[in-house]
Design an enzyme around this catalytic site. Structure first.
Site, short mmCIF file in Angstrom:
data_model
loop_
_atom_site.label_atom_id
_atom_site.label_comp_id
_atom_site.label_asym_id
_atom_site.label_seq_id
_atom_site.Cartn_x
_atom_site.Cartn_y
_atom_site.Cartn_z
N GLU A 36 3.22 4.53 -9.65
CA GLU A 36 4.47 5.24 -9.38
C GLU A 36 5.39 5.03 -10.58
O GLU A 36 5.13 4.18 -11.43
CB GLU A 36 5.14 4.74 -8.11
CG GLU A 36 5.64 3.31 -8.17
CD GLU A 36 6.37 2.91 -6.89
OE1 GLU A 36 7.19 3.69 -6.41
OE2 GLU A 36 6.10 1.81 -6.39
N GLU A 343 4.81 3.45 3.63
CA GLU A 343 5.48 2.34 4.35
C GLU A 343 6.46 2.85 5.40
O GLU A 343 7.60 2.36 5.50
CB GLU A 343 6.16 1.40 3.35
CG GLU A 343 5.16 0.66 2.47
CD GLU A 343 5.77 -0.43 1.60
OE1 GLU A 343 7.01 -0.46 1.45
OE2 GLU A 343 5.00 -1.24 1.06
O1 AHR Z 1 4.98 -1.63 -5.48
C1 AHR Z 1 6.36 -1.65 -5.42
C2 AHR Z 1 6.89 -1.13 -4.08
O2 AHR Z 1 6.48 -1.96 -3.04
C3 AHR Z 1 6.38 0.22 -3.67
O3 AHR Z 1 7.11 1.26 -4.24
C4 AHR Z 1 6.56 0.21 -2.19
O4 AHR Z 1 5.65 1.04 -1.53
C5 AHR Z 1 6.38 -1.25 -1.83
O5 AHR Z 1 7.34 -1.69 -0.94
#
Ligand code: AHR
Length: 631
Positions: A36, A343
C-alpha cells in the site's frame, strides 16, 4: 523489559522426519506480498518518478519541494488556468527553479533520464534543464524547446556522462530566463524495470522478484479505505495518461500522485510472476463512517464489479475489458481472489456482514470462479470480531502484529485450527521487538532486527506445517523510505533511499522460506527441545517445518534456533536417505542487530555444504537445509 532467555541445555535435539507418513499438500500460493502507499512506498519508492510534488498540489499554500535558484528568481503557485481539471495548479517561474526530489534525486553515470513537462509562456521560448548538485556541479543538461502561449507537453532527455560518481545529492533545475513561464506536471524518470514507461525502480523490483511471490495483495491496507470517503483508493481516476490522474490524499499523511495506478499494479504483478489479489472498497472508511447494506451500497458494489472487469473482462465484449486493452494490455490478468474491504472488524456498527453478503453475492453471480475473502471472522491478533454467518467466505483474512515472543507462541496456532471452516489468508503480519510498529516512531526500525526475524521465521514454520488450512500469507508493510519523514510505520521488510536498497533480516527469512518450498509437508517431530522463558511463560527454543518436492525429491527443512546458545540437532530420517550433497543456509546475528543503508548485509544468509557429522545450529539463527533424497 522483555527477556528472551534460554535455559542452557547441552543435550542434542532429535528432529525426526517421517517420509512413510503422508504429509499435507502445500498451498501453491503460500507466500506473497502485501502493499500500500505508506512510508513513501510508491511515490519516493518503487514508482520511478524522481520529481516530488510534480503537479504542485502537495501543499495548497506554497510550492513544496520547489525552490527558486539564484538571485532574482521568483516562483509562485497559480490556481487558475491549469492544463485541465486534473491539473488545476501550475507553477509560475521567472528565472530558475529546483526540485529536491524525494530526499535527493539520484544520478548514476552514463544514464539517460526522461524529462516531461507541461509549459506555457506569453512569449515563445526555451527552458534549460539540468541535473546539478546543490553547489552547482552539473551532471547533465539539455534544452526543452517549443514553449508557446498555450499549454503543451514537452520532453527532453538528460544524459549523464560516464565519468560521474553515483550520488543522491542532485536536484532538477529548470531555467526559464527573464520571461515568466508556467509549468505543470513536471516529471523525470530514470530507466525503469523492463524499460516500462511510467515504470518501477529496477533495484527494488529485483529485490521483490527475488522473493518469488505468488500473489500481490493491493491496494491496501488502510490506503484502500481512506480516512474519509473522498480519500478511498479512486481506481478509475488512476487510469490512462498522467494528465488524466488528479491524485488523491492518501491515508498516511501525504498526497498520492496515483502514478502508481491500477494498470501499474497489474503490470507490477505480471513482472514478478505474481497473481493479483484485489482488495475492493467495501463502504467503510477509517473515520468509521460507513454505508449500510442495501440500495445505498449498490454503487460501490458496481464499482468493484467494474474493477474486476478491468482486470479480467473480455477486451472486445466488455466496457472495462476494452478499457484495459486501450491502456495497453488486451490480455486479462490472472485474478483468482478478491478481498472485500480491509480490517472491517474495526467497524463497531457491525455493518460488515450485510455489506459482505451484498458484495459476495454480486461477485459470485458474475464471476463464480473467483474466491471471495472476508476481512473479519478469523481469530487473529485483532480478536474475533463479527464472524460472517450468512455466507461462507472462501477465505478469511487474519492479521498479526505481535511481539516476537507472541509470534513464536503463534507458531503452533494453526496446528489446532478448525479444518472445516474457511481457509486462512494471513493478509498482514509482522513480529516486533518491544514497541508496536504503529507507536514506535523513530525509536525502532525502520526495518526489523534479528529478534523480530526469529519471531517471523518461527511463525512461518507454523504456516508451512499447516498449509492445508493456511492458503496464503504476506508480511506487511513491504517497503519503507528510510529517510526521517519517510516512515509512518516502524517495521518494514525492505528499506531504501533515493540510491540504495537493503533487505532486513526478515526479508532474507521470507526469501529463504519462499524459494525453498516443496509441494507436500513432511511429518516432523522434535524431541528433547530446550525451552526459553519470559517471566513465567515458557516456549520451545526450537521451531521447525519440512516440505518435500515430489518431483526432485529434495526435502526443505527449516529450523529456527531462538536460543542464545548453539544447539546440536540429530537428524533422523525415516523412509528416505540423503543421497548426494545437502546444503545449509544460515541467517544469524545478535538480537538487536539489523541491516541499514550503511550496512546493508550485516545480517545475510550464508550457504555451505551440509556437514557430515552432527549439525550444530548457531545461536539466534534461521536455518534452511536442502536434503536431496533421490532421483
Ligand atoms: O500495515 C499497516 C496497516 O496495518 C495497514 O494499512 C492496516 O490494514 C493495518 O492495520
Amino acid at each position: 523489559m522483555i527477556l528472551l532467555s534460554a535455559l542452557l541445555y547441552s543435550a542434542p535435539v532429535t528432529l525426526s522426519l517421517d517420509l512413510t507418513q503422508p504429509g499435507v499438500k502445500v498451498s501453491p500460493n503460500l507466500y506473497g506480498l502485501m502493499t500500500e502507499e505508506i512510508n513513501y512506498s510508491y511515490d519516493g519508492g518503487l514508482y520511478g518518478e524522481l520529481v516530488r510534488n510534480r503537479a504542485f498540489r502537495n501543499d495548497p499554500e506554497k510550492p513544496a519541494n520547489w525552490t527558486p535558484v539564484g538571485p532574482g528568481s521568483e516562483i509562485a503557485l497559480e490556481k487558475t488556468g491549469g492544463v485541465n481539471a486534473n491539473l488545476p495548479v501550475s507553477l509560475r517561474v521567472r528565472g530558475a527553479v529546483a526540485n529536491e526530489g524525494y530526499w535527493g534525486i539520484p544520478v548514476r553515470p552514463g544514464t539517460a533520464y526522461q524529462l516531461y513537462l507541461w509549459a506555457k509562456s506569453a512569449e515563445n521560448g526555451t527552458i534549460n534543464a539540468s541535473l546539478e548538485s546543490p553547489d552547482g556541479t552539473v551532471f547533465a543538461q539539455t534544452r526543452v524547446d517549443g514553449v508557446t502561449s498555450g499549454w503543451k507537453k514537452l520532453s527532453a532527455t538528460l544524459t549523464t556522462s560516464s565519468g560521474i560518481a553515483a550520488t543522491k545529492e542532485a536536484r532538477l533545475v529548470l531555467r526559464t530566463g527573464s520571461q515568466p513561464v508556467s509549468l505543470s506536471l513536471v516529471s523525470l524518470f530514470p530507466p525503469t524495470y523492463k524499460d516500462r514507461p511510467n515504470g518501477l525502480r529496477p533495484d527494488l523490483m529485483q529485490m521483490l522478484v527475488d522473493m518469488r511471490p505468488k500473489f500481490l495483495r493491493f491496494p491496501g491496507g488502510n490506503y484502500l479505505e481512506g480516512n474519509t470517503f473522498k480519500d478511498r483508493f479512486p481506481w478509475k481516476k488512476t487510469l490512462g495518461p498522467l494528465e488524466d490522474r488528479p491524485g488523491h490524499q492518501g491515508t498516511w499523511g501525504y498526497r498520492s500522485t496515483d502514478g502508481m495506478g491500477m494498470m501499474e499494479f497489474l503490470l507490477w504483478c505480471e513482472d514478478m510472476g505474481a497473481k493479483p489479489l484485489l482488495g475492493v472498497f467495501a463502504g467503510y472508511v477509517l473515520n468509521k463512517d460507513y454505508v449500510k447494506a442495501g440500495t445505498e451500497l449498490n454503487g460501490f458494489v458496481q464499482d468493484s464489479l467494474d474493477q474486476i472487469e478491468y482486470i479480467i473482462g473480455d477486451p472486445r465484449r466488455t466496457k472495462w475489458g476494452a478499457r484495459r486493452a486501450k491502456d495497453g494490455h488486451p490480455k486479462p490478468f490472472p485474478l483468482e481472489c478478491v478481498e472485500v474491504g480491509n480490517e472491517d472488524g474495526f467497524d463497531d456498527s457491525g455493518s460488515y456482514e450485510g455489506r459482505f453478503v451484498q458484495f459476495y453475492d454480486a461477485i459470485k453471480k458474475k464471476y463464480p470462479h473467483l474466491k471471495v475473502i472476508s476481512t473479519t471472522g478469523g481469530k487473529d491478533s485483532l480478536g474475533v470480531r463479527f464472524p460472517i454467518t450468512q455466507r461462507r467466505p472462501d477465505l478469511w483474512d487474519e492479521h498479526y502484529y505481535s511481539e516476537a515472543w507472541d509470534m513464536m507462541a503463534s507458531a503452533t496456532k494453526y496446528d489446532h485450527y478448525d479444518r472445516k471452516g474457511p481457509k486462512v489468508f494471513v493478509g498482514e503480519w509482522a513480529a516486533h521487538d518491544t514497541i508496536a510498529p504503529w507507536a514506535a516512531g523513530a525509536q525502532a526500525g525502520p526495518t526489523p532486527n534479528m529478534k523480530c526475524t526469529l519471531g517471523d521465521a518461527a511463525f512461518m514454520t507454523g504456516l508451512e506445517r499447516n498449509s492445508d488450512v493456511v492458503e496464503m500469507a504476506c508480511y506487511a508493510p513491504l517497503l519503507v523510505n528510510a529517510n526521517p519523514g519517510g516512515r509512518q510505520w516502524s517495521l518494514n521488510l525492505i528499506g531504501y533511499d533515493a540510491l540504495n536498497v537493503f533487505g532486513s533480516p526478515s526479508y532474507y527469512a521470507q526469501k529463504l522460506f519462499s524459494e525453498n518450498l516443496g509441494d507436500v509437508t513432511v511429518p516432523l517431530q522434535l524431541a528433547a527441545v530446550p525451552t526459553q522463558t519470559k517471566g513465567n511463560q515458557t516456549l520451545p527454543g526450537i521451531f521447525a517445518s519440512a516440505t518435500r518436492d515430489t518431483k526432485s525429491k529434495v526435502i526443505y527443512l527449516k529450523i529456527v534456533n531462538a536460543l542464545d546458545t548453539p544447539q546440536t540437532v540429530n537428524l533422523d530420517l525415516k523412509g528416505a536417505q540423503i543421497l548426494g550433497e545437502g546444503t545449509i543456509t544460515v541467517l544469524s546475528g545478535d538480537l538487536k542487530a539489523m541491516n541499514t543503508i550503511a550496512e546493508p548485509k550485516k545480517i545475510a544468509p550464508e550457504t555451505s555444504a551440509l556437514p557430515t557429522g552432527p549439525l550444530t545450529l548457531k545461536p539466534h539463527s534461521v536455518n534452511v537445509l536442502k536434503l536431496p533424497t533421490g532421483k
